[in-house]
Design a protein around this motif. Structure first.
Motif, PDB file in Angstrom:
ATOM      1  N   ALA A   5       0.823  -1.211   0.000  1.00  0.00           N
ATOM      2  CA  ALA A   5       0.000   0.000   0.000  1.00  0.00           C
ATOM      3  C   ALA A   5       0.859   1.264   0.000  1.00  0.00           C
ATOM      4  O   ALA A   5       0.450   2.310  -0.484  1.00  0.00           O
ATOM      5  CB  ALA A   5      -0.910  -0.005   1.227  1.00  0.00           C
ATOM      6  N   ASN A  44      -4.006   5.405   8.654  1.00  0.00           N
ATOM      7  CA  ASN A  44      -5.288   5.591   7.974  1.00  0.00           C
ATOM      8  C   ASN A  44      -5.913   4.220   7.688  1.00  0.00           C
ATOM      9  O   ASN A  44      -5.237   3.313   7.193  1.00  0.00           O
ATOM     10  CB  ASN A  44      -5.041   6.351   6.679  1.00  0.00           C
ATOM     11  CG  ASN A  44      -6.283   6.485   5.825  1.00  0.00           C
ATOM     12  OD1 ASN A  44      -6.641   5.560   5.114  1.00  0.00           O
ATOM     13  ND2 ASN A  44      -6.912   7.640   5.891  1.00  0.00           N
ATOM     14  N   LEU A  45      -7.201   4.067   7.980  1.00  0.00           N
ATOM     15  CA  LEU A  45      -7.811   2.739   7.878  1.00  0.00           C
ATOM     16  C   LEU A  45      -7.887   2.238   6.439  1.00  0.00           C
ATOM     17  O   LEU A  45      -7.796   1.037   6.197  1.00  0.00           O
ATOM     18  CB  LEU A  45      -9.196   2.751   8.519  1.00  0.00           C
ATOM     19  CG  LEU A  45      -9.215   2.922  10.040  1.00  0.00           C
ATOM     20  CD1 LEU A  45     -10.648   2.904  10.562  1.00  0.00           C
ATOM     21  CD2 LEU A  45      -8.393   1.845  10.726  1.00  0.00           C
ATOM     22  N   SER A  46      -8.047   3.127   5.484  1.00  0.00           N
ATOM     23  CA  SER A  46      -8.059   2.688   4.092  1.00  0.00           C
ATOM     24  C   SER A  46      -6.690   2.129   3.696  1.00  0.00           C
ATOM     25  O   SER A  46      -6.590   1.103   3.007  1.00  0.00           O
ATOM     26  CB  SER A  46      -8.436   3.846   3.166  1.00  0.00           C
ATOM     27  OG  SER A  46      -9.769   4.254   3.391  1.00  0.00           O
ATOM     28  N   LYS A  47      -5.642   2.794   4.154  1.00  0.00           N
ATOM     29  CA  LYS A  47      -4.297   2.307   3.861  1.00  0.00           C
ATOM     30  C   LYS A  47      -4.009   1.019   4.629  1.00  0.00           C
ATOM     31  O   LYS A  47      -3.307   0.126   4.126  1.00  0.00           O
ATOM     32  CB  LYS A  47      -3.273   3.389   4.198  1.00  0.00           C
ATOM     33  CG  LYS A  47      -3.381   4.610   3.291  1.00  0.00           C
ATOM     34  CD  LYS A  47      -2.355   5.667   3.651  1.00  0.00           C
ATOM     35  CE  LYS A  47      -2.485   6.870   2.726  1.00  0.00           C
ATOM     36  NZ  LYS A  47      -1.503   7.937   3.075  1.00  0.00           N
ATOM     37  N   ARG A  49      -6.189  -1.246   5.317  1.00  0.00           N
ATOM     38  CA  ARG A  49      -6.851  -2.305   4.540  1.00  0.00           C
ATOM     39  C   ARG A  49      -5.978  -2.704   3.338  1.00  0.00           C
ATOM     40  O   ARG A  49      -5.937  -3.876   2.950  1.00  0.00           O
ATOM     41  CB  ARG A  49      -8.223  -1.827   4.067  1.00  0.00           C
ATOM     42  CG  ARG A  49      -9.254  -1.687   5.186  1.00  0.00           C
ATOM     43  CD  ARG A  49     -10.573  -1.156   4.652  1.00  0.00           C
ATOM     44  NE  ARG A  49     -11.526  -0.914   5.717  1.00  0.00           N
ATOM     45  CZ  ARG A  49     -12.307  -1.827   6.250  1.00  0.00           C
ATOM     46  NH1 ARG A  49     -12.263  -3.075   5.801  1.00  0.00           N
ATOM     47  NH2 ARG A  49     -13.151  -1.528   7.225  1.00  0.00           N
ATOM     48  N   GLY A  50      -5.288  -1.724   2.777  1.00  0.00           N
ATOM     49  CA  GLY A  50      -4.396  -2.021   1.679  1.00  0.00           C
ATOM     50  C   GLY A  50      -3.255  -2.933   2.098  1.00  0.00           C
ATOM     51  O   GLY A  50      -2.825  -3.798   1.325  1.00  0.00           O
ATOM     52  N   GLN A  53      -4.588  -6.422   2.147  1.00  0.00           N
ATOM     53  CA  GLN A  53      -4.755  -6.937   0.784  1.00  0.00           C
ATOM     54  C   GLN A  53      -3.418  -7.312   0.157  1.00  0.00           C
ATOM     55  O   GLN A  53      -3.341  -8.236  -0.653  1.00  0.00           O
ATOM     56  CB  GLN A  53      -5.470  -5.893  -0.070  1.00  0.00           C
ATOM     57  CG  GLN A  53      -6.912  -5.660   0.325  1.00  0.00           C
ATOM     58  CD  GLN A  53      -7.546  -4.483  -0.402  1.00  0.00           C
ATOM     59  OE1 GLN A  53      -6.891  -3.789  -1.166  1.00  0.00           O
ATOM     60  NE2 GLN A  53      -8.835  -4.263  -0.148  1.00  0.00           N
TER      61      GLN A  53
END
Length: 241
Positions: A5, A44-47, A49-50, A53
């Motif tokens: 990420a 950051n929660l989006s990062k 999650r990356g 993944q």
């Protein structure tokens, strides 16, 4: 495996590699904002999650990586663990131990929503947790009750739950009170025959009546919440009918 990420490179499926990636994503401003909510991490929660993944591997190794990340005790690592873990492969005792270790609010929230609600042991956990003396564990139990109100109400005694809410919610600790209030609203929304009683309980107890609610958002005060969601549901039904 997917690219990192942060750097676009592959993240090796090891605890050290995942934690190195999380360290690279650490942001002081994000940590300060999270710590105000009780979450001791700065990713950051989006990062985040990356990162999960990008750490793909075979299922057995992925499950072990999740357990190893959880065992670190680090909040960001535990959040990644909850994105990687296979809930159906966890025993009830494992999930019970995890909820008792989950002190950070976001870890607690993800553990309930991403693991406990998807577990074949949901009902066992619900019954075990609801009467626990630890308010965070008990709150998790009431979160599972709310889930079942929407998904499987036939396993619940809804009038008895309203009795318990009426007797206990007003003086319950904050986290437990919030979860019980969610159940009260869920019953009012999903059970028309009990809606009047649910609204009456909310009006008399006045829990979260003065909770600050931004414009265009639904108040968590149960009578207002129930009324608004029922209105929306009826409006949607009329539009599709």
């Amino acid at each position: 495996m997917a690219p990192s990420a942060k750097t676009g490179t592959i993240i090796e499926p090891t605890v050290a590699a995942v934690q190195a990636e999380l360290a690279a994503l650490e942001d002081a401003g994000m940590r300060a904002a999270n710590e105000k909510r009780g979450d001791d991490h700065g990713v950051n929660l989006s990062k985040l999650r990356g990162v999960a993944q990008a750490a793909k591997t075979d299922p057995a190794s992925k499950q072990q990586l999740a357990l190893d990340l959880w065992a670190t005790g680090d909040t960001a690592s535990r959040l990644v663990a909850l994105l990687l873990v296979f809930p159906k492969k966890l025993g009830a005792e494992q999930i019970d131990a995890m909820i008792r270790e989950a002190r950070a609010p976001k870890v607690h929230d993800w553990l309930v929503n991403y693991v406990a609600k998807k577990s074949p042991h949901l009902e066992e956990l619900r019954r075990t947790w609801t009467e626990d003396t630890d308010q965070l564990v008990a709150a998790a139990g009431w979160d599972l009750i709310s889930h079942q109100v929407y998904k499987k109400p036939e396993v619940l005694d809804l009038p008895a739950l309203l009795d318990t809410i009426e007797a206990r919610m007003k003086d319950a600790p904050k986290d437990l009170q919030w979860s019980m209030n969610n159940t009260l609203a869920a019953i009012g929304i999903e059970a028309p025959e009990l809606r009047g009683r649910a609204v009456d309980i909310g009006e008399r107890l006045e829990v979260l009546k003065d909770y600050p609610t931004p414009p265009n958002c639904t108040s968590p005060f149960a009578p207002l919440w129930i009324t608004e969601i029922v209105r929306r549901n009826e409006q949607a039904a009329a539009a599709t009918g």
